[in-house]
Scaffold this motif. Sequence first.
Motif, PDB file in Angstrom:
ATOM      1  N   MET A   1       0.822  -1.206   0.000  1.00 47.78           N
ATOM      2  CA  MET A   1       0.000   0.000   0.000  1.00 47.78           C
ATOM      3  C   MET A   1       0.857   1.256   0.000  1.00 47.78           C
ATOM      4  O   MET A   1       0.620   2.203  -0.734  1.00 47.78           O
ATOM      5  N   ALA A   2       1.898   1.285   0.858  1.00 52.75           N
ATOM      6  CA  ALA A   2       2.772   2.457   0.930  1.00 52.75           C
ATOM      7  C   ALA A   2       3.464   2.707  -0.400  1.00 52.75           C
ATOM      8  O   ALA A   2       3.574   3.838  -0.866  1.00 52.75           O
ATOM      9  N   THR A   3       3.924   1.611  -1.035  1.00 57.55           N
ATOM     10  CA  THR A   3       4.610   1.756  -2.316  1.00 57.55           C
ATOM     11  C   THR A   3       3.663   2.259  -3.390  1.00 57.55           C
ATOM     12  O   THR A   3       4.017   3.090  -4.219  1.00 57.55           O
ATOM     13  N   ALA A   4       2.422   1.753  -3.375  1.00 61.04           N
ATOM     14  CA  ALA A   4       1.436   2.202  -4.346  1.00 61.04           C
ATOM     15  C   ALA A   4       1.140   3.688  -4.185  1.00 61.04           C
ATOM     16  O   ALA A   4       1.012   4.428  -5.153  1.00 61.04           O
ATOM     17  N   ASN A   5       1.023   4.116  -2.916  1.00 61.68           N
ATOM     18  CA  ASN A   5       0.794   5.537  -2.665  1.00 61.68           C
ATOM     19  C   ASN A   5       1.941   6.379  -3.197  1.00 61.68           C
ATOM     20  O   ASN A   5       1.747   7.429  -3.788  1.00 61.68           O
ATOM     21  N   MET A   6       3.145   5.886  -2.966  1.00 62.47           N
ATOM     22  CA  MET A   6       4.330   6.611  -3.431  1.00 62.47           C
ATOM     23  C   MET A   6       4.319   6.717  -4.945  1.00 62.47           C
ATOM     24  O   MET A   6       4.651   7.762  -5.511  1.00 62.47           O
ATOM     25  N   ASP A   7       3.916   5.644  -5.605  1.00 63.35           N
ATOM     26  CA  ASP A   7       3.869   5.634  -7.069  1.00 63.35           C
ATOM     27  C   ASP A   7       2.895   6.679  -7.586  1.00 63.35           C
ATOM     28  O   ASP A   7       3.181   7.408  -8.520  1.00 63.35           O
ATOM     29  N   ARG A   8       1.724   6.765  -6.930  1.00 63.85           N
ATOM     30  CA  ARG A   8       0.718   7.707  -7.419  1.00 63.85           C
ATOM     31  C   ARG A   8       1.201   9.159  -7.313  1.00 63.85           C
ATOM     32  O   ARG A   8       1.017   9.950  -8.215  1.00 63.85           O
ATOM     33  N   VAL A   9       1.828   9.479  -6.223  1.00 64.35           N
ATOM     34  CA  VAL A   9       2.223  10.869  -6.038  1.00 64.35           C
ATOM     35  C   VAL A   9       3.460  11.215  -6.838  1.00 64.35           C
ATOM     36  O   VAL A   9       3.606  12.350  -7.281  1.00 64.35           O
ATOM     37  N   THR A  10       4.369  10.272  -7.032  1.00 71.26           N
ATOM     38  CA  THR A  10       5.567  10.612  -7.798  1.00 71.26           C
ATOM     39  C   THR A  10       5.308  10.566  -9.290  1.00 71.26           C
ATOM     40  O   THR A  10       6.090  11.090 -10.061  1.00 71.26           O
ATOM     41  N   ALA A  11       4.219   9.944  -9.702  1.00 70.91           N
ATOM     42  CA  ALA A  11       3.934   9.865 -11.130  1.00 70.91           C
ATOM     43  C   ALA A  11       3.503  11.219 -11.691  1.00 70.91           C
ATOM     44  O   ALA A  11       3.786  11.556 -12.821  1.00 70.91           O
ATOM     45  N   SER A  12       2.809  12.023 -10.879  1.00 66.88           N
ATOM     46  CA  SER A  12       2.304  13.281 -11.410  1.00 66.88           C
ATOM     47  C   SER A  12       2.651  14.480 -10.552  1.00 66.88           C
ATOM     48  O   SER A  12       2.586  15.610 -11.002  1.00 66.88           O
ATOM     49  N   GLY A  13       3.010  14.268  -9.326  1.00 61.31           N
ATOM     50  CA  GLY A  13       3.314  15.385  -8.430  1.00 61.31           C
ATOM     51  C   GLY A  13       2.024  15.963  -7.891  1.00 61.31           C
ATOM     52  O   GLY A  13       1.127  16.347  -8.627  1.00 61.31           O
ATOM     53  N   ARG A  14       1.859  16.000  -6.557  1.00 57.82           N
ATOM     54  CA  ARG A  14       0.601  16.477  -5.976  1.00 57.82           C
ATOM     55  C   ARG A  14       0.853  17.762  -5.203  1.00 57.82           C
ATOM     56  O   ARG A  14       1.749  17.844  -4.376  1.00 57.82           O
ATOM     57  N   ARG A  15       0.075  18.774  -5.466  1.00 56.47           N
ATOM     58  CA  ARG A  15       0.246  20.075  -4.845  1.00 56.47           C
ATOM     59  C   ARG A  15      -0.261  20.033  -3.400  1.00 56.47           C
ATOM     60  O   ARG A  15      -1.354  19.572  -3.112  1.00 56.47           O
ATOM     61  N   SER A  16       0.544  20.507  -2.477  1.00 59.69           N
ATOM     62  CA  SER A  16       0.088  20.638  -1.097  1.00 59.69           C
ATOM     63  C   SER A  16      -0.757  21.899  -0.994  1.00 59.69           C
ATOM     64  O   SER A  16      -0.871  22.676  -1.933  1.00 59.69           O
ATOM     65  N   VAL A 201      -2.194   7.902   9.154  1.00 56.73           N
ATOM     66  CA  VAL A 201      -1.194   6.836   9.255  1.00 56.73           C
ATOM     67  C   VAL A 201      -1.670   5.630   8.457  1.00 56.73           C
ATOM     68  O   VAL A 201      -2.840   5.230   8.537  1.00 56.73           O
ATOM     69  N   SER A 202      -0.767   5.047   7.675  1.00 55.00           N
ATOM     70  CA  SER A 202      -1.111   3.867   6.876  1.00 55.00           C
ATOM     71  C   SER A 202      -1.065   2.621   7.765  1.00 55.00           C
ATOM     72  O   SER A 202       0.000   2.064   8.020  1.00 55.00           O
ATOM     73  N   ARG A 203      -2.220   2.205   8.249  1.00 53.40           N
ATOM     74  CA  ARG A 203      -2.295   1.037   9.141  1.00 53.40           C
ATOM     75  C   ARG A 203      -1.843  -0.236   8.427  1.00 53.40           C
ATOM     76  O   ARG A 203      -1.201  -1.106   9.011  1.00 53.40           O
ATOM     77  N   ASP A 204      -2.182  -0.309   7.142  1.00 57.30           N
ATOM     78  CA  ASP A 204      -1.816  -1.502   6.376  1.00 57.30           C
ATOM     79  C   ASP A 204      -0.296  -1.632   6.270  1.00 57.30           C
ATOM     80  O   ASP A 204       0.272  -2.716   6.416  1.00 57.30           O
ATOM     81  N   ALA A 205       0.382  -0.498   6.016  1.00 59.30           N
ATOM     82  CA  ALA A 205       1.844  -0.523   5.922  1.00 59.30           C
ATOM     83  C   ALA A 205       2.475  -0.916   7.258  1.00 59.30           C
ATOM     84  O   ALA A 205       3.485  -1.620   7.299  1.00 59.30           O
ATOM     85  N   LEU A 206       1.866  -0.469   8.348  1.00 60.72           N
ATOM     86  CA  LEU A 206       2.398  -0.810   9.672  1.00 60.72           C
ATOM     87  C   LEU A 206       2.282  -2.293   9.963  1.00 60.72           C
ATOM     88  O   LEU A 206       3.206  -2.913  10.511  1.00 60.72           O
ATOM     89  N   THR A 207       1.160  -2.893   9.602  1.00 61.78           N
ATOM     90  CA  THR A 207       0.973  -4.316   9.893  1.00 61.78           C
ATOM     91  C   THR A 207       1.872  -5.196   9.039  1.00 61.78           C
ATOM     92  O   THR A 207       2.225  -6.302   9.446  1.00 61.78           O
ATOM     93  N   ARG A 208       2.267  -4.711   7.852  1.00 63.50           N
ATOM     94  CA  ARG A 208       3.105  -5.507   6.954  1.00 63.50           C
ATOM     95  C   ARG A 208       4.561  -5.043   6.940  1.00 63.50           C
ATOM     96  O   ARG A 208       5.329  -5.425   6.081  1.00 63.50           O
TER      97      ARG A 208
END
Length: 540
Positions: A1-16, A201-208
């Motif tokens: 899940m964490a890696t997928a999230n990283m992929d989405r944001v680095t693919a296009s860049g998300r404005r804060s 917090v990514s609960r899924d990333a924490l459990t894995r």
Amino acid sequence: MATANMDRVTASGRRSHHPLCAVGAVLIGSFLVGFQTRLFSIGLADLKGHFSLSFDEGAWLSTAANAPQILIAPAVVWLAVTFGVRRILCLPSLIFALICIIIPFVRDFETLLVLHVLQALLLGLFIPATIIVILRNLPQPWWLPALAIYAFRSAFTSNFGVSLVGSYVQNLGWEWLYWQGTILAPIMGLFAYFGAPDEPVSRDALTRADWGGMILLGSGLALVYVGLDQGNRLDWSSSGIVMATLAGGLALIVAFFINESVIAEPWASARVIMSRNLILLFATTTLFLLSSQSNSLLLPNFLTVVAALRPEQMGPLFVNYVAIPLFVLTIIAVLLLRRIDARIVLAMGLTAFACAALLGTTLTQQWRLVDFEVLALLQAIGHAFTFISIIVFTFANVDRTKAVAAAAYIQVLRLGSAELGLALLSTWLRIREQIHSHYLGQHVASGDPAVVKRLAQLKAHFAPDFTGAAAKRSLSALATTIQKEAYTLAYIDGFWLSFWAAIGALLLVAMMKAAQPGPFTPTPSPRHGGDAANRNRRAS
């Protein structure tokens, strides 16, 4: 899940919600780490005096102030993706500021060590996290300029820090070597709070989570760092501490790779860096960091040991001929990277380092600040073009779906290669100085006509002021001259090592292939198929 999230944001860049604040956090966080590390290394001699530390205690304090950074740095990208940038920057920045306030008042050595370890752990958070601020919170067109700021701070803080140490110690007080952090760190945290979105917090990333892999790699690298940092002082194989830390660290690193190959969801599988370009690039980075020691180690050490200058005296050279030109040179590097292949810009930077090192091989004992101006300017060109090119070409070759794993190795390379280069060059200088002292001593024999003549000249020089001790003064002056010559010859050998490291890196760059079109590759001219390339970039 964490890696997928990283992929989405680095693919296009998300404005804060406040992207300029994110840029501020990038700038302040990276500069804070650079200045704090450089000020400590340059000002260590003054700090040992103020804390009343022995030589050995000062050496261990230096290790404690740096080794914990590599303990935590490989896992920071995972922590940022899992917990969010706000959580790993805001509160730690306030804790860091508090530690910086306290340290100057401490006199117990054990407490001093603990506080420096905690300070280094927090510094280890700031640099890797600032890269995540860039890739997760800024629009894609801003990535290259923001990464250029990140690359700029390394050389700028290293060179401007020399002058800053002298200014602090002479004008404000040595405490400001620490207290500057009490100002910069909270500002960085504030910028991160407003610049980075509030993420759950990514609960899924924490459990894995692969806690075992993170602990094994971080601990192993920290032990190796300790061994490298203390190796030259304790004479490597002659020290049980050095051998134990190196062997133990390497064993933990081997265990880490075994762990990553057998568990179901590895945190940083070595497969993510097993590509031709990345292997060549990592080797090139190691050689670059060795070659760049000609600026951060050889120049200031020669001016300190041979020319007997203090930081405030040598500071103008590094400010005027490296730090200030970096502003213009970094802009030029960004413009070049938008138009031409990063490998070409990288080769230009390495060539500048090679030319600077070759010029350094003509060094003599009589060289002073003015003689280093061209050499320092070439080093500025090398810094500006090389580091940013390495960062850009690395991201251009990383699979964005495995960005978290790749980032772990990038942080290992950043800290580990720098320490390896420093340890190698420091040991090389020590051995070469001993060899040159031995051979020079063989040509200075008692009763030799040239020696007798020189001693007579020195005795006549000292006689008016040291009537009863002119002979002893003349002997001491001759011994000092011989020792300085031995050091000068050792530094010439150091510049030769820097030169060949740059040449080796150039050969590796020549073997790299072009990266696939993407946000970190140059935009071709329409006359050369720019439209087709842009379509491919959007598709990727």
